[in-house]
Enzyme design. Structure first.
Site, PDB file in Angstrom:
ATOM      1  N   LYS A   1     -39.723 -54.952  38.035  1.00 15.29           N
ATOM      2  CA  LYS A   1     -39.751 -55.142  39.485  1.00 15.29           C
ATOM      3  C   LYS A   1     -40.894 -54.364  40.144  1.00 15.29           C
ATOM      4  O   LYS A   1     -41.586 -54.885  41.022  1.00 15.29           O
ATOM      5  CB  LYS A   1     -38.393 -54.701  40.046  1.00 15.29           C
TER       6      LYS A   1
ATOM      7  N   ARG B   1     -28.689 -51.980  48.239  1.00 12.89           N
ATOM      8  CA  ARG B   1     -28.132 -51.789  46.899  1.00 12.89           C
ATOM      9  C   ARG B   1     -26.715 -52.338  46.773  1.00 12.89           C
ATOM     10  O   ARG B   1     -26.200 -52.478  45.675  1.00 12.89           O
ATOM     11  CB  ARG B   1     -28.114 -50.308  46.531  1.00 12.89           C
TER      12      ARG B   1
ATOM     13  N   ARG C   1     -38.341 -47.369  25.167  1.00 14.72           N
ATOM     14  CA  ARG C   1     -39.521 -46.911  25.897  1.00 14.72           C
ATOM     15  C   ARG C   1     -39.994 -45.543  25.402  1.00 14.72           C
ATOM     16  O   ARG C   1     -39.212 -44.614  25.253  1.00 14.72           O
ATOM     17  CB  ARG C   1     -39.184 -46.847  27.391  1.00 14.72           C
TER      18      ARG C   1
ATOM     19  N   ARG D   1     -37.874 -40.385  27.226  1.00 16.26           N
ATOM     20  CA  ARG D   1     -37.162 -39.684  28.297  1.00 16.26           C
ATOM     21  C   ARG D   1     -35.720 -39.416  27.885  1.00 16.26           C
ATOM     22  O   ARG D   1     -35.085 -40.240  27.220  1.00 16.26           O
ATOM     23  CB  ARG D   1     -37.161 -40.533  29.575  1.00 16.26           C
TER      24      ARG D   1
ATOM     25  N   ARG E   1     -26.165 -47.208  33.584  1.00 15.70           N
ATOM     26  CA  ARG E   1     -27.027 -47.566  34.715  1.00 15.70           C
ATOM     27  C   ARG E   1     -27.048 -49.077  34.937  1.00 15.70           C
ATOM     28  O   ARG E   1     -26.966 -49.555  36.079  1.00 15.70           O
ATOM     29  CB  ARG E   1     -28.458 -47.078  34.469  1.00 15.70           C
TER      30      ARG E   1
END
Length: 217
Positions: free
Chosen positions: A13, A88, A127, A160, A171
């Site tokens: 996004k 949200r 990632r 991370r 999440r």
């Protein structure tokens, strides 16, 4: 052009928002950026947000909506804007409609960058970022030539701490729970557009342009 951009973490996004900003000359309004700026500036809303964050609480919808209202009243929004990270949830979407009514504006579209849960898990849990130069790789979709070594500078690739499977799954689940009512809300208004986010970046960008041109006609 006044649009809401919907997309889960890892959907790309942010990449598409930047391309739209560059192409159309509109601004991107991110609630995260607004919060950080307001806190740094010590505005009344910023101080209220800081108090909530310092006590481990979520920033209330009223504070966030107040920041959005202040931002939409600034002159550079007249050409158009992309709302990123707001609304949200359903309560925020309803409040946004009320705010835009006060400003005599209308939201033109809500564009959802749609990606299956499994693909998002791979993107986020795979990632890796170079500790030296910041280059980004992915163990599943864009691996480095040598495991854990940056192709660009030879530095170490790190992950991370919050990109582990349990945290990412939580999440994404929260996002799905909050976003499902938003999808129905904007679909009922005839403003929802879905874009398949699993394709190449440039292909996705072209479809964004197609949607926006259809929206204008």
């Amino acid at each position: 052009m006044r649009i809401v951009l919907l997309g889960a973490p890892g959907s790309g996004k942010g990449t598409q928002a930047k391309k739209l900003v560059d192409h159309y000359g509109v601004i991107q309004i991110s609630t995260g950026d607004l919060l950080r700026a307001a806190v740094a500036a010590g505005t009344p809303l910023g101080l209220a947000a800081k108090t909530a964050m310092d006590s481990g609480q979520l920033v209330s919808d009223d504070i966030v909506l107040g920041m959005i209202k202040e931002r939409l009243n600034q002159a550079d929004t007249q050409r158009g804007y992309i709302l990123d990270g707001f609304p949200r949830n359903l309560a925020q979407a309803e409040a946004l409609d009320g705010l835009l009514g006060e400003l005599q504006q209308t939201l033109e579209a809500a564009i959802l960058l749609d990606i299956p849960f499994e693909d998002l898990m791979q993107r986020l849990t795979g990632r890796q970022t170079c500790a030296d130069c910041g280059a980004v790789f992915n163990r599943f979709t864009h691996p480095s030539k040598q495991p854990d070594i940056c192709d660009a500078c030879g530095g170490p690739l790190i992950q991370r701490g919050d990109d582990n499977e349990a945290t990412v799954s939580k999440r994404l689940t929260v996002f799905e729970e909050q976003t499902a009512p938003l999808i129905a809300f904007y679909a009922d208004q005839g403003k929802l557009f879905r874009i398949d986010g699993t394709r190449p970046i440039d292909t996705i960008t072209e479809e964004f342009h197609d949607v926006i041109e259809r929206m204008k006609s």
